[in-house]
Design a protein around this motif. Structure first.
Motif, short mmCIF file in Angstrom:
data_model
loop_
_atom_site.label_atom_id
_atom_site.label_comp_id
_atom_site.label_asym_id
_atom_site.label_seq_id
_atom_site.Cartn_x
_atom_site.Cartn_y
_atom_site.Cartn_z
N ARG A 196 0.82 -1.09 0.05
CA ARG A 196 0.12 0.07 -0.03
C ARG A 196 0.79 1.32 0.02
O ARG A 196 0.74 2.17 0.72
CB ARG A 196 -0.90 -0.07 1.29
CG ARG A 196 -1.93 -1.10 1.19
CD ARG A 196 -3.07 -0.69 -0.10
NE ARG A 196 -4.10 -1.77 0.27
CZ ARG A 196 -4.02 -2.97 -0.50
NH1 ARG A 196 -3.03 -2.99 -1.27
NH2 ARG A 196 -5.05 -3.60 -0.46
N GLY A 197 1.89 1.49 -0.88
CA GLY A 197 2.81 2.53 -0.80
C GLY A 197 4.02 2.30 -0.12
O GLY A 197 4.38 1.15 0.02
N ILE A 198 4.90 3.23 0.04
CA ILE A 198 5.94 3.10 0.53
C ILE A 198 6.09 3.89 1.97
O ILE A 198 5.22 4.57 2.25
CB ILE A 198 7.10 4.09 -0.39
CG1 ILE A 198 7.15 5.31 -0.28
CG2 ILE A 198 7.40 3.30 -1.45
CD1 ILE A 198 8.20 6.16 -0.80
N ASN A 199 6.82 3.44 2.69
CA ASN A 199 6.98 3.94 4.18
C ASN A 199 7.66 5.40 4.19
O ASN A 199 8.78 5.56 4.89
CB ASN A 199 7.62 2.92 4.93
CG ASN A 199 7.77 3.03 6.37
OD1 ASN A 199 6.76 4.04 7.13
ND2 ASN A 199 8.76 2.55 7.15
N LYS A 217 9.62 6.38 -4.54
CA LYS A 217 8.06 6.42 -5.06
C LYS A 217 8.03 5.87 -6.68
O LYS A 217 7.14 5.31 -7.14
CB LYS A 217 7.41 7.62 -4.89
CG LYS A 217 7.08 8.10 -3.40
CD LYS A 217 6.63 9.36 -3.33
CE LYS A 217 6.23 9.75 -1.79
NZ LYS A 217 5.44 10.97 -1.72
N ARG A 218 9.09 6.33 -7.42
CA ARG A 218 8.96 6.15 -8.92
C ARG A 218 9.26 4.72 -9.03
O ARG A 218 8.68 4.01 -9.96
CB ARG A 218 9.95 7.07 -9.68
CG ARG A 218 9.63 8.43 -9.68
CD ARG A 218 10.49 9.29 -10.73
NE ARG A 218 11.89 9.49 -10.30
CZ ARG A 218 12.18 10.40 -9.61
NH1 ARG A 218 11.38 11.15 -9.14
NH2 ARG A 218 13.46 10.37 -8.97
N ALA A 219 9.99 3.97 -8.33
CA ALA A 219 10.32 2.61 -8.47
C ALA A 219 9.16 1.86 -7.88
O ALA A 219 8.74 1.09 -8.70
CB ALA A 219 11.56 2.24 -7.51
N TYR A 220 8.64 2.31 -6.88
CA TYR A 220 7.26 1.46 -6.47
C TYR A 220 6.08 1.63 -7.66
O TYR A 220 5.53 0.60 -7.76
CB TYR A 220 6.62 2.35 -5.31
CG TYR A 220 5.42 1.66 -4.64
CD1 TYR A 220 5.50 0.65 -3.88
CD2 TYR A 220 4.05 2.23 -4.94
CE1 TYR A 220 4.25 -0.18 -3.38
CE2 TYR A 220 3.05 1.63 -4.55
CZ TYR A 220 2.99 0.61 -3.92
OH TYR A 220 1.95 -0.26 -3.40
N ARG A 221 6.07 3.09 -7.87
CA ARG A 221 4.88 2.83 -9.25
C ARG A 221 5.20 1.94 -10.30
O ARG A 221 4.48 1.36 -10.89
CB ARG A 221 4.94 4.18 -9.58
CG ARG A 221 4.09 5.37 -8.82
CD ARG A 221 3.91 6.46 -9.37
NE ARG A 221 5.10 7.39 -9.95
CZ ARG A 221 5.48 8.35 -9.08
NH1 ARG A 221 4.83 8.60 -7.69
NH2 ARG A 221 6.42 9.00 -9.43
N MET A 225 2.03 0.06 -9.73
CA MET A 225 0.99 0.73 -10.03
C MET A 225 0.99 0.94 -11.76
O MET A 225 -0.25 1.08 -12.13
CB MET A 225 1.16 1.99 -9.40
CG MET A 225 1.04 2.11 -8.08
SD MET A 225 1.23 3.71 -7.45
CE MET A 225 -0.33 4.61 -7.85
N SER A 226 1.92 0.34 -12.54
CA SER A 226 2.18 0.33 -13.74
C SER A 226 1.24 -0.68 -14.55
O SER A 226 1.08 -0.48 -15.69
CB SER A 226 3.32 0.80 -14.34
OG SER A 226 3.95 -0.89 -14.08
N GLY A 227 0.90 -1.66 -13.81
CA GLY A 227 0.32 -2.92 -14.57
C GLY A 227 1.30 -3.61 -15.33
O GLY A 227 0.77 -4.41 -16.09
N ALA A 228 2.53 -3.38 -15.47
CA ALA A 228 3.54 -4.21 -15.89
C ALA A 228 3.69 -5.27 -15.45
O ALA A 228 3.58 -5.73 -14.21
CB ALA A 228 4.74 -3.17 -16.14
N SER A 229 4.05 -6.33 -16.15
CA SER A 229 4.78 -7.89 -15.71
C SER A 229 6.04 -7.36 -14.84
O SER A 229 6.60 -6.30 -14.84
CB SER A 229 5.14 -8.63 -16.95
OG SER A 229 6.10 -8.14 -17.42
#
Length: 263
Positions: A196-199, A217-221, A225-229
């Motif tokens: 559920r996101g980053i700490n 955050k960009r790495a988390y997305r 969150m990107s839908g990518a494999s």
């Protein structure tokens, strides 16, 4: 002036094979077994038990009824030599249980430095726990779990055997984790725990600036969150890693895992 000798309550039992450093205090009705080594300034509240082979560092505090170094709760254990190693300045609150390792799992359970294990927490056989962690009440590690540094397990969190929890991760109350949790992530209860996101709040408290947090955050997305494999997300992480040591650490964690990634 020589350092103070260990202070042992008259009702406590300390076996002849135990080695207690100066300044150790052993409370009422404790039992300290053979092959237990305890560093300076460590204290045991009433009714604690420690079974060896166990090495405990300096300035640890064990509150009442802790059971430390017990046999692993593993049916395959057949009495082989298995150890427990605990570092310095850890706090173990009431009824904490920590088991020794198993011969088939590496033979040792390890806990680092400056951790807080609150009441009724459990660390099973062959676990490796880093430093500066907080395990809230009733948090539980199954066998062979690896926990990094600065990790928080909220109350009643449960970690499945062989899982890894990366540095700075936060596991929410009651979350059951059955996959690897990369560094920096927050996991919340949803049946089994889900990212559920980053700490970010915890990272701010530990001195991470906005640039570092933004890269994480960009790495988390990219992963969640990107839908990518996962394979495509790895490619994106490799691109992002060029600008961030933290993203490189996250990518290395993902690529070294044997269990599925928690997604």
């Amino acid at each position: 002036m020589s350092a103070a000798a260990p202070d042992i309550h008259p009702s406590a039992v300390v076996e002849a094979g135990a080695r207690l450093a100066p300044g150790v205090r052993v409370g009422a009705f404790c039992h300290i077994g053979d092959e237990v080594e305890v560093g300076e300034g460590t204290t045991f509240g009433p009714h604690c038990s420690v079974k060896g082979p166990t090495r405990i560092g300096s300035d640890n505090a064990f509150h009442g009824h802790c059971a430390i170094g017990g046999d692993p709760q593993d049916k395959k254990f057949s009495g082989e030599r298995a150890e427990l190693e605990i570092g310095d300045r850890n706090t173990f609150r009431e009824f904490v249980t920590v088991n020794r390792g198993t011969g088939s799992g590496g033979g040792i359970t390890r806990i680092g430095h400056d951790n807080w294990l609150l009441a009724y927490t459990h660390v099973a056989h062959d676990c490796v726990v880093g430093s500066h962690c907080v395990f809230s009440n009733n948090a539980t590690l199954a066998g062979h779990v690896t926990v990094g540094d600065h990790v928080i397990l909220s109350g009643f969190a449960g970690i499945h055997q062989f899982c890894r929890i990366g540095d700075h991760a936060f596991i929410g109350m009651g979350a059951f984790v059955n996959g690897d949790v990369p560094p920096f992530l927050m996991v919340a209860q949803d049946g089994y725990g889900r990212p559920r996101g980053i700490n970010s709040e915890g990272l701010k408290r530990r001195g991470f600036d906005s640039g570092r947090i933004g890269a994480i955050k960009r790495a988390y997305r990219a992963v969640y969150m990107s839908g990518a494999s996962l394979d495509d997300a790895r490619v994106k992480l490799a691109e992002l890693a060029g600008e961030s040591d933290d993203v490189r650490a996250l990518l290395a964690f993902i690529e070294s895992g044997e269990r599925p990634l928690l997604r």
